[in-house]
Design an enzyme around this catalytic site. Structure first.
Site, PDB file in Angstrom:
ATOM      1  N   MET A  70      14.201  53.130  89.112  1.00 36.18           N
ATOM      2  CA  MET A  70      14.430  53.053  87.661  1.00 36.18           C
ATOM      3  C   MET A  70      13.140  52.869  86.876  1.00 36.18           C
ATOM      4  O   MET A  70      12.936  53.497  85.847  1.00 36.18           O
ATOM      5  CB  MET A  70      15.411  51.915  87.338  1.00 36.18           C
ATOM      6  CG  MET A  70      16.867  52.239  87.577  1.00 36.18           C
ATOM      7  SD  MET A  70      17.412  53.774  86.805  1.00 36.18           S
ATOM      8  CE  MET A  70      16.973  53.549  85.113  1.00 36.18           C
ATOM      9  N   HIS A  94      27.887  53.524  95.165  1.00 35.37           N
ATOM     10  CA  HIS A  94      26.445  53.635  94.884  1.00 35.37           C
ATOM     11  C   HIS A  94      25.691  54.102  96.118  1.00 35.37           C
ATOM     12  O   HIS A  94      26.188  54.033  97.236  1.00 35.37           O
ATOM     13  CB  HIS A  94      25.872  52.287  94.434  1.00 35.37           C
ATOM     14  CG  HIS A  94      26.175  51.957  92.999  1.00 35.37           C
ATOM     15  ND1 HIS A  94      27.316  51.303  92.621  1.00 35.37           N
ATOM     16  CD2 HIS A  94      25.490  52.205  91.855  1.00 35.37           C
ATOM     17  CE1 HIS A  94      27.322  51.162  91.298  1.00 35.37           C
ATOM     18  NE2 HIS A  94      26.233  51.703  90.810  1.00 35.37           N
ATOM     19  N   LYS A 102      21.038  50.400  97.417  1.00 40.23           N
ATOM     20  CA  LYS A 102      21.405  49.334  96.468  1.00 40.23           C
ATOM     21  C   LYS A 102      21.544  47.994  97.188  1.00 40.23           C
ATOM     22  O   LYS A 102      22.184  47.905  98.230  1.00 40.23           O
ATOM     23  CB  LYS A 102      22.706  49.700  95.731  1.00 40.23           C
ATOM     24  CG  LYS A 102      23.073  48.692  94.656  1.00 40.23           C
ATOM     25  CD  LYS A 102      24.066  49.243  93.659  1.00 40.23           C
ATOM     26  CE  LYS A 102      24.452  48.229  92.595  1.00 40.23           C
ATOM     27  NZ  LYS A 102      23.291  47.752  91.813  1.00 40.23           N
ATOM     28  N   GLY A 161      10.272  50.859  90.649  1.00 43.85           N
ATOM     29  CA  GLY A 161      10.996  51.547  91.723  1.00 43.85           C
ATOM     30  C   GLY A 161      11.670  52.778  91.141  1.00 43.85           C
ATOM     31  O   GLY A 161      11.139  53.423  90.244  1.00 43.85           O
ATOM     32  N   GLY A 194      26.698  45.346  89.256  1.00 49.16           N
ATOM     33  CA  GLY A 194      26.772  44.605  87.990  1.00 49.16           C
ATOM     34  C   GLY A 194      27.794  45.224  87.053  1.00 49.16           C
ATOM     35  O   GLY A 194      28.503  44.509  86.329  1.00 49.16           O
ATOM     36  N   ALA A 197      24.465  45.385  82.536  1.00 46.93           N
ATOM     37  CA  ALA A 197      24.353  46.008  83.857  1.00 46.93           C
ATOM     38  C   ALA A 197      24.478  47.519  83.757  1.00 46.93           C
ATOM     39  O   ALA A 197      24.385  48.207  84.783  1.00 46.93           O
ATOM     40  CB  ALA A 197      25.432  45.458  84.775  1.00 46.93           C
TER      41      ALA A 197
HETATM   42  N1  LIG Z   1      21.434  48.031  83.861  1.00 47.15           N
HETATM   43  C1  LIG Z   1      21.456  49.287  84.294  1.00 47.15           C
HETATM   44  O1  LIG Z   1      21.904  50.226  83.575  1.00 47.15           O
HETATM   45  C2  LIG Z   1      20.918  49.583  85.642  1.00 47.15           C
HETATM   46  C3  LIG Z   1      20.458  48.574  86.432  1.00 47.15           C
HETATM   47  N2  LIG Z   1      19.889  48.832  87.646  1.00 47.15           N
HETATM   48  C4  LIG Z   1      19.372  47.691  88.375  1.00 47.15           C
HETATM   49  O2  LIG Z   1      17.950  47.676  88.274  1.00 47.15           O
HETATM   50  C5  LIG Z   1      17.386  47.063  89.429  1.00 47.15           C
HETATM   51  C6  LIG Z   1      16.329  47.979  90.025  1.00 47.15           C
HETATM   52  O3  LIG Z   1      16.943  49.156  90.515  1.00 47.15           O
HETATM   53  P1  LIG Z   1      16.085  50.287  91.249  1.00 47.15           P
HETATM   54  O4  LIG Z   1      14.956  50.724  90.392  1.00 47.15           O
HETATM   55  O5  LIG Z   1      17.062  51.283  91.738  1.00 47.15           O
HETATM   56  O6  LIG Z   1      15.509  49.443  92.496  1.00 47.15           O
HETATM   57  P2  LIG Z   1      14.213  49.725  93.363  1.00 47.15           P
HETATM   58  O7  LIG Z   1      14.406  48.966  94.634  1.00 47.15           O
HETATM   59  O8  LIG Z   1      13.920  51.174  93.437  1.00 47.15           O
HETATM   60  O9  LIG Z   1      13.037  49.017  92.497  1.00 47.15           O
HETATM   61  C7  LIG Z   1      12.938  47.617  92.375  1.00 47.15           C
HETATM   62  C8  LIG Z   1      11.573  47.246  91.874  1.00 47.15           C
HETATM   63  O10 LIG Z   1      11.467  45.824  91.836  1.00 47.15           O
HETATM   64  C9  LIG Z   1      10.367  45.405  92.633  1.00 47.15           C
HETATM   65  N3  LIG Z   1      10.556  44.069  93.217  1.00 47.15           N
HETATM   66  C10 LIG Z   1       9.917  42.963  92.799  1.00 47.15           C
HETATM   67  N4  LIG Z   1      10.259  41.898  93.502  1.00 47.15           N
HETATM   68  C11 LIG Z   1      11.125  42.312  94.431  1.00 47.15           C
HETATM   69  C12 LIG Z   1      11.800  41.654  95.483  1.00 47.15           C
HETATM   70  N5  LIG Z   1      11.658  40.347  95.714  1.00 47.15           N
HETATM   71  N6  LIG Z   1      12.628  42.383  96.255  1.00 47.15           N
HETATM   72  C13 LIG Z   1      12.802  43.695  96.021  1.00 47.15           C
HETATM   73  N7  LIG Z   1      12.156  44.383  95.021  1.00 47.15           N
HETATM   74  C14 LIG Z   1      11.333  43.695  94.249  1.00 47.15           C
HETATM   75  C15 LIG Z   1      10.212  46.521  93.667  1.00 47.15           C
HETATM   76  O11 LIG Z   1       8.939  46.478  94.251  1.00 47.15           O
HETATM   77  P3  LIG Z   1       8.615  47.435  95.541  1.00 47.15           P
HETATM   78  O12 LIG Z   1       8.123  48.706  94.906  1.00 47.15           O
HETATM   79  O13 LIG Z   1       7.562  46.691  96.285  1.00 47.15           O
HETATM   80  O14 LIG Z   1       9.868  47.582  96.320  1.00 47.15           O
HETATM   81  C16 LIG Z   1      10.426  47.731  92.753  1.00 47.15           C
HETATM   82  O15 LIG Z   1       9.293  47.943  91.947  1.00 47.15           O
HETATM   83  C17 LIG Z   1      18.558  46.765  90.356  1.00 47.15           C
HETATM   84  O16 LIG Z   1      18.951  45.425  90.165  1.00 47.15           O
HETATM   85  C18 LIG Z   1      19.659  47.697  89.861  1.00 47.15           C
HETATM   86  O17 LIG Z   1      20.947  47.267  90.156  1.00 47.15           O
HETATM   87  C19 LIG Z   1      19.753  50.101  88.103  1.00 47.15           C
HETATM   88  C20 LIG Z   1      20.199  51.155  87.364  1.00 47.15           C
HETATM   89  C21 LIG Z   1      20.828  50.998  86.080  1.00 47.15           C
HETATM   90  O1  LIG Z   2      21.525  49.967  91.447  1.00 47.19           O
HETATM   91  C1  LIG Z   2      21.882  50.970  90.813  1.00 47.19           C
HETATM   92  O2  LIG Z   2      21.522  52.120  91.112  1.00 47.19           O
HETATM   93  C2  LIG Z   2      22.755  50.765  89.646  1.00 47.19           C
HETATM   94  N1  LIG Z   2      23.018  49.537  89.286  1.00 47.19           N
HETATM   95  C3  LIG Z   2      23.756  49.124  88.154  1.00 47.19           C
HETATM   96  C4  LIG Z   2      24.912  48.228  88.572  1.00 47.19           C
HETATM   97  O3  LIG Z   2      24.728  47.396  89.484  1.00 47.19           O
HETATM   98  O4  LIG Z   2      25.972  48.311  87.983  1.00 47.19           O
HETATM   99  C5  LIG Z   2      24.138  50.247  87.232  1.00 47.19           C
HETATM  100  C6  LIG Z   2      24.302  51.595  87.855  1.00 47.19           C
HETATM  101  O5  LIG Z   2      25.600  51.750  88.324  1.00 47.19           O
HETATM  102  C7  LIG Z   2      23.254  51.933  88.894  1.00 47.19           C
END
Ligand SMILES: NC(=O)C1=CN([C@@H]2O[C@H](COP(=O)(O)OP(=O)(O)OC[C@H]3O[C@@H](n4cnc5c(N)ncnc54)[C@H](OP(=O)(O)O)[C@@H]3O)[C@@H](O)[C@H]2O)C=CC1
Ligand SMILES: O=C(O)C1=N[C@H](C(=O)O)C[C@H](O)C1
Length: 250
Positions: free
Chosen positions: A19, A140, A144, A17, A150, A108
């Site tokens: 990220m 956010h 989200k 997605g 997190g 997170a």
């Molecule tokens: N630790 C960190 O520093 C950070 C963590 N995050 C976390 O990373 C995760 C992903 O964020 P982001 O890329 O923005 O999210 P997106 O919704 O853009 O992407 C999620 C991805 O997971 C897939 N997926 C698989 N199973 C499921 C399901 N059951 N329901 C929904 N999606 C599913 C999606 O598929 P599909 O393409 O079909 O939707 C997509 O490929 C989140 O939990 C976010 O909070 C985000 C940023 C920074």
């Molecule tokens: O979903 C996001 O976009 C992000 N998720 C992480 C969180 O849940 O803390 C990190 C960042 O803030 C972006």
């Protein structure tokens, strides 16, 4: 000469997605790593379908993928970087258990700013907590899924070290503030991520805010964490380990 050549790390990416796409681009610009395959609806449905041996897994997806990742990592002894947020308490235990058999980086938030923010909170909260009220505010983008973020939960954990509080998630109704911490989630537009911890005292306020101006900080940190995880012994690591305790153990 051949002995000095570092093998390129093969990364299995779970989630493609917002990220996942950025992490793939970041891997392509980073030396010593390559994306061996992707798990998402348009590619593979599980890690086992990616051909060849994976050196490390990066997961930016959804809590529903946890069991698939854990069973692959256990079976193949593959280090994992977990970035997904919104896990249940039981799922967090599962991640902790996995870290007894493979190296796991779980955080997170991969940014330097939030890593240092946690350290600052551990230092200042014990000094302020008896005279200042503490509130956490996170903002956010509107796509989200999980609230609070997190990162807000990690900041809360740093604030609560040494003392647990009653938590108020949002606030409504009628009545004075109690001996509690308020946690507030704002959602809208394309905000990449903002976290504030507010200490409100008698005639003074101390407020610390971290703003992510793009998601690149998370992608860069995750790839750095993957390189770190690939060289470690089984254990549970966070960004403090990745950024400040870099020695690779034997
Ligand atoms: N630790 C960190 O520093 C950070 C963590 N995050 C976390 O990373 C995760 C992903 O964020 P982001 O890329 O923005 O999210 P997106 O919704 O853009 O992407 C999620 C991805 O997971 C897939 N997926 C698989 N199973 C499921 C399901 N059951 N329901 C929904 N999606 C599913 C999606 O598929 P599909 O393409 O079909 O939707 C997509 O490929 C989140 O939990 C976010 O909070 C985000 C940023 C920074
Ligand atoms: O979903 C996001 O976009 C992000 N998720 C992480 C969180 O849940 O803390 C990190 C960042 O803030 C972006």
């Amino acid at each position: 000469m051949e002995k000095d050549r570092q093998e390129t790390l093969k990364i299995g990416l779970v989630g493609y997605g917002r990220m996942g796409r950025l992490v793939k681009e970041t891997i392509e610009k980073t030396s010593g790593v390559e994306c061996a395959g992707i798990v998402s609806p348009e590619y593979n449905s599980e890690l086992g379908q990616i051909g060849g041996k994976l050196d490390v897994i990066i997961d930016f997806s959804h809590p529903s993928n946890l069991d698939m990742i854990v069973s692959y990592a256990e079976k193949n002894h593959t280090p994992v970087v977990f970035a997904t947020t919104g896990y249940s308490a039981e799922q967090i235990k599962e991640i902790e258990q996995l870290s007894q058999t493979v190296p796991v980086v779980y955080t997170a938030n991969f940014s330097l700013g939030i890593t240092v923010f946690q350290q600052v909170l551990r230092q200042i909260t014990p000094v302020l907590r008896d005279v200042f009220d503490i509130e956490i505010i996170e903002k956010h983008h509107k796509m989200k899924l999980d609230s609070p973020s997190g990162t807000a939960k990690m900041l809360l954990q740093a604030v609560e070290e040494g003392r647990e509080y009653e938590k108020k998630y949002g606030r409504e109704g009628f009545g004075k503030r109690g001996d509690e911490i308020g946690i507030h989630s704002v959602r809208g537009g394309t905000i990449a991520g903002e976290h504030t911890v507010l200490f409100a005292g008698e005639d003074e306020i101390l407020e610390i805010t971290h703003q992510a101006h793009s998601r690149q900080i998370f992608a860069t940190g995750a790839v750095q964490a993957a390189k770190f995880a690939a060289g470690q012994n089984p254990d549970l690591y966070d960004m403090n380990d990745v950024l400040f305790k870099k020695e690779v153990t034997e």
